[in-house]
Design a protein around this motif. Structure first.
Motif, PDB file in Angstrom:
ATOM      1  N   UNK A 186      35.319  38.895  21.570  1.00 43.42           N
ATOM      2  CA  UNK A 186      34.510  38.264  22.616  1.00 43.42           C
ATOM      3  C   UNK A 186      34.285  39.270  23.751  1.00 43.42           C
ATOM      4  N   UNK A 187      33.102  39.201  24.359  1.00 39.17           N
ATOM      5  CA  UNK A 187      32.777  40.105  25.466  1.00 39.17           C
ATOM      6  C   UNK A 187      32.583  39.268  26.724  1.00 39.17           C
ATOM      7  N   UNK A 188      33.506  39.406  27.668  1.00 32.69           N
ATOM      8  CA  UNK A 188      33.438  38.651  28.927  1.00 32.69           C
ATOM      9  C   UNK A 188      32.409  39.309  29.835  1.00 32.69           C
ATOM     10  N   UNK A 189      31.404  38.526  30.258  1.00 32.46           N
ATOM     11  CA  UNK A 189      30.324  39.066  31.090  1.00 32.46           C
ATOM     12  C   UNK A 189      30.369  38.565  32.529  1.00 32.46           C
ATOM     13  N   UNK A 190      30.990  37.418  32.764  1.00 28.77           N
ATOM     14  CA  UNK A 190      31.116  36.900  34.129  1.00 28.77           C
ATOM     15  C   UNK A 190      32.473  36.229  34.284  1.00 28.77           C
ATOM     16  N   UNK A 191      33.043  36.334  35.493  1.00 27.56           N
ATOM     17  CA  UNK A 191      34.288  35.646  35.802  1.00 27.56           C
ATOM     18  C   UNK A 191      34.182  35.083  37.209  1.00 27.56           C
ATOM     19  N   UNK A 192      34.463  33.811  37.350  1.00 21.65           N
ATOM     20  CA  UNK A 192      34.298  33.124  38.636  1.00 21.65           C
ATOM     21  C   UNK A 192      32.900  33.376  39.206  1.00 21.65           C
ATOM     22  N   UNK A 193      31.924  33.366  38.321  1.00 22.97           N
ATOM     23  CA  UNK A 193      30.510  33.563  38.661  1.00 22.97           C
ATOM     24  C   UNK A 193      30.201  34.956  39.190  1.00 22.97           C
ATOM     25  N   UNK A 194      31.105  35.914  38.957  1.00 20.42           N
ATOM     26  CA  UNK A 194      30.842  37.301  39.331  1.00 20.42           C
ATOM     27  C   UNK A 194      30.564  38.109  38.068  1.00 20.42           C
ATOM     28  N   UNK A 195      29.609  39.035  38.122  1.00 17.34           N
ATOM     29  CA  UNK A 195      29.369  39.887  36.946  1.00 17.34           C
ATOM     30  C   UNK A 195      30.560  40.783  36.665  1.00 17.34           C
TER      31      UNK A 195
ATOM     32  N   UNK B 207      31.932  44.248  35.251  1.00 16.80           N
ATOM     33  CA  UNK B 207      31.539  45.616  34.914  1.00 16.80           C
ATOM     34  C   UNK B 207      32.404  46.172  33.796  1.00 16.80           C
ATOM     35  N   UNK B 208      33.699  45.957  33.887  1.00 18.48           N
ATOM     36  CA  UNK B 208      34.622  46.458  32.876  1.00 18.48           C
ATOM     37  C   UNK B 208      35.910  45.646  32.957  1.00 18.48           C
ATOM     38  N   UNK B 209      36.928  46.100  32.239  1.00 20.82           N
ATOM     39  CA  UNK B 209      38.195  45.362  32.224  1.00 20.82           C
ATOM     40  C   UNK B 209      38.830  45.306  33.606  1.00 20.82           C
ATOM     41  N   UNK B 210      38.571  46.305  34.438  1.00 22.63           N
ATOM     42  CA  UNK B 210      39.134  46.313  35.787  1.00 22.63           C
ATOM     43  C   UNK B 210      38.636  45.163  36.637  1.00 22.63           C
ATOM     44  N   UNK B 211      37.385  44.743  36.426  1.00 20.37           N
ATOM     45  CA  UNK B 211      36.846  43.613  37.177  1.00 20.37           C
ATOM     46  C   UNK B 211      37.634  42.341  36.888  1.00 20.37           C
ATOM     47  N   UNK B 212      37.940  42.109  35.627  1.00 21.56           N
ATOM     48  CA  UNK B 212      38.711  40.923  35.248  1.00 21.56           C
ATOM     49  C   UNK B 212      40.126  41.014  35.796  1.00 21.56           C
ATOM     50  N   UNK B 213      40.725  42.202  35.694  1.00 20.42           N
ATOM     51  CA  UNK B 213      42.086  42.385  36.205  1.00 20.42           C
ATOM     52  C   UNK B 213      42.157  42.115  37.699  1.00 20.42           C
ATOM     53  N   UNK B 214      41.100  42.485  38.438  1.00 22.57           N
ATOM     54  CA  UNK B 214      41.087  42.272  39.884  1.00 22.57           C
ATOM     55  C   UNK B 214      41.092  40.790  40.216  1.00 22.57           C
ATOM     56  N   UNK B 215      40.372  39.992  39.440  1.00 20.69           N
ATOM     57  CA  UNK B 215      40.285  38.552  39.710  1.00 20.69           C
ATOM     58  C   UNK B 215      41.544  37.822  39.266  1.00 20.69           C
ATOM     59  N   UNK B 216      41.988  38.096  38.053  1.00 16.66           N
ATOM     60  CA  UNK B 216      43.188  37.434  37.533  1.00 16.66           C
ATOM     61  C   UNK B 216      44.415  37.866  38.331  1.00 16.66           C
ATOM     62  N   UNK B 217      44.457  39.133  38.715  1.00 15.29           N
ATOM     63  CA  UNK B 217      45.639  39.685  39.351  1.00 15.29           C
ATOM     64  C   UNK B 217      45.947  39.119  40.717  1.00 15.29           C
ATOM     65  N   UNK B 218      44.962  38.520  41.411  1.00 16.62           N
ATOM     66  CA  UNK B 218      45.239  37.967  42.735  1.00 16.62           C
ATOM     67  C   UNK B 218      45.205  36.442  42.732  1.00 16.62           C
ATOM     68  N   UNK B 219      45.207  35.862  41.546  1.00 17.18           N
ATOM     69  CA  UNK B 219      45.200  34.400  41.441  1.00 17.18           C
ATOM     70  C   UNK B 219      46.623  33.879  41.271  1.00 17.18           C
ATOM     71  N   UNK B 220      46.948  32.823  41.988  1.00 17.23           N
ATOM     72  CA  UNK B 220      48.268  32.226  41.879  1.00 17.23           C
ATOM     73  C   UNK B 220      48.436  31.539  40.519  1.00 17.23           C
ATOM     74  N   UNK B 221      49.656  31.539  39.963  1.00 14.19           N
ATOM     75  CA  UNK B 221      49.886  30.819  38.710  1.00 14.19           C
ATOM     76  C   UNK B 221      49.416  29.373  38.812  1.00 14.19           C
TER      77      UNK B 221
END
Length: 441
Positions: A304-313, A315-329
């Motif tokens: 699967x290719x993730x293209x948007x997360x939390x309605x943000x485009x 760019x690469x795996x770092x974009x997803x890591x930035x969003x997941x990494x600051x989210x509380x469990x």
């Protein structure tokens, strides 16, 4: 400043904007109203952003890092300055300063210089290499602090002001615009940068990026240079959305504990896009999904290719890591992905970081910040998490792992077993046809 764009005629654009309210107006009638596009100081008869910005400037400090000097020493062998940068006071009562990790890295002692001429020793609260942030603390009275606002409210084209101590100068203010948002692509780091053309140079590192009202929207961290190492008009700042989470973690627990979903991701590129038959080159590829994880429950699959997360485009795996990494469990994160050319949606629940040093997925091993999959010549690294043990040791995407502690490793199961447990590991990898030794502490 770690890296470096083109300063794109910002002054001429501003001059045109200033002229607009003056067309057809004379004398006192030209004075701007609160709805006017440019603040106007009627007493002095000039356009100016000083009123908002001057409140923030006393909270911008110079940070000096002192370390062990090289070579023969004499006297008491006091640490000497090894680097300097800028910082922003975000909590005056506690004396909390945020700056860059690369400003304080390797330091034994730290000092903070204020605009009123006072200088104080500071202690290091904590650092986060993945976002290149660090927190210092010092005791002083009469401090100012910068108001922090949500960087998610920014728009491309907003005015932006960089403040710091560049190139050995005293406090310096430069102006530009927000050139872009959600910038990444400098590796699989925790990336979601604000891009600006405000002039940023060596010494600006760790200084604030302010909006036109003098409020902190980011911390300047790197520049993109055409080769000369100076300012070419492209600078990047860590947005306040990420900044405040990291600072909060460093202040409360001394380290950043990032969430996860169990999805092991790599970055989409032109070659992989052709393999998938896609017409895009930006996205994050699901390399594997850990059994029993949130990603598995949400229905994500390998490929699967993730293209948007939390309605943000994405760019690469770092974009997803930035969003997941600051989210509380427990936080639910919405993603949009492509599977066989069709768009799908999934809701991932962020999980607390696991204690297992090694995670084995379907055809993937993740350990100490490295992600590896089976290659024709053995396990091959395809991603390295920014700020991880693997990143600090110098491991790179593309490395072929041949030996672990002088024992041959030929498959993923063997790699997982070799890296499991604590203690230092010595890896022998092939990089560009040459053998490289990597020590994982």
């Amino acid at each position: 400043m770690r890296r470096s764009t083109n300063r794109a005629n910002g002054l001429s654009i501003l001059a045109l904007a200033m002229a607009i309210p003056l067309l057809g107006a004379t004398g006192a009638a030209a004075q701007s109203t609160p709805q006017g596009p440019i603040p106007y100081d009627s007493r002095r008869g000039v356009f100016s952003f000083a009123e908002g910005l001057e409140q923030a400037l006393p909270a911008v400090v110079q940070v000096t890092t002192l370390g062990q000097s090289e070579g023969p020493s004499s006297g008491e062998n006091e640490p000497r300055p090894i680097s300097s940068g800028s910082g922003a006071i975000i909590d005056a009562r506690e004396g909390i300063v945020v700056t860059n990790n690369h400003v304080v890295e390797g330091g034994r002692k730290f000092t903070v210089d204020l605009t009123d001429g006072r200088i104080f020793d500071a202690v290091l609260v904590g650092t986060d290499k993945a976002t290149d942030l660090a927190v210092l603390k010092f005791d002083a009275s009469g401090l100012s602090e910068i108001e922090v606002v949500d960087s998610d409210q920014l728009r491309t084209g907003d005015l932006a002001f960089a403040v710091g101590y560049p190139l050995g100068l005293d406090q310096t203010l430069t102006m530009g615009v927000i050139s872009g948002l959600g910038r990444s692509g400098m590796g699989d780091r925790i990336e979601d940068y604000i891009q600006t053309d405000a002039a940023v140079n060596s010494g600006n590192s760790g200084g604030p990026l302010l909006d036109s009202r003098g409020r902190l929207i980011g911390i300047n961290t790197s520049i993109l240079s055409g080769g000369g190492g100076g300012n070419d008009g492209i600078a990047f700042a860590v947005p306040s959305r990420i900044l405040m989470y990291v600072v909060g973690q460093l202040r409360t627990v001394g380290e950043v504990r990032r969430g996860s979903t169990g999805a092991i991701l790599g970055s989409l590129n032109a070659e992989r896009s052709r393999d998938f038959g896609l017409g895009i080159v930006r996205g994050a590829v699901v390399e594997s999904v850990a059994p029993g994880s949130s990603a598995e429950a949400a229905g994500l699959r390998r490929g699967d290719v993730v293209t948007r997360i939390q309605n943000r485009p994405v760019s690469n795996a770092g974009t997803v890591a930035a969003t997941i990494g600051i989210a509380q469990p427990g936080t639910q994160v919405q993603v949009i992905y492509l599977r066989d050319g069709r768009e799908g949606r999934a809701t991932l629940t962020v999980e607390a970081p696991g204690d297992r040093p090694v995670v084995i997925g379907s055809g993937v091993v993740v350990a100490r910040g490295l992600s590896a999959r089976a290659g024709a010549d053995g396990p091959q690294v395809f991603a390295v998490e920014g700020g991880s043990v693997a990143a600090g040791a110098g491991l790179q995407a593309g490395d072929l792992i041949r030996l672990v502690d002088d024992r041959p490793v030929t498959d993923l199961d063997g790699l997982g077993r070799a890296l499991d447990g604590g203690g230092q590991r010595t890896l022998s990898v092939m990089r560009g046809g040459e053998a490289v030794e990597i020590i994982l502490p």
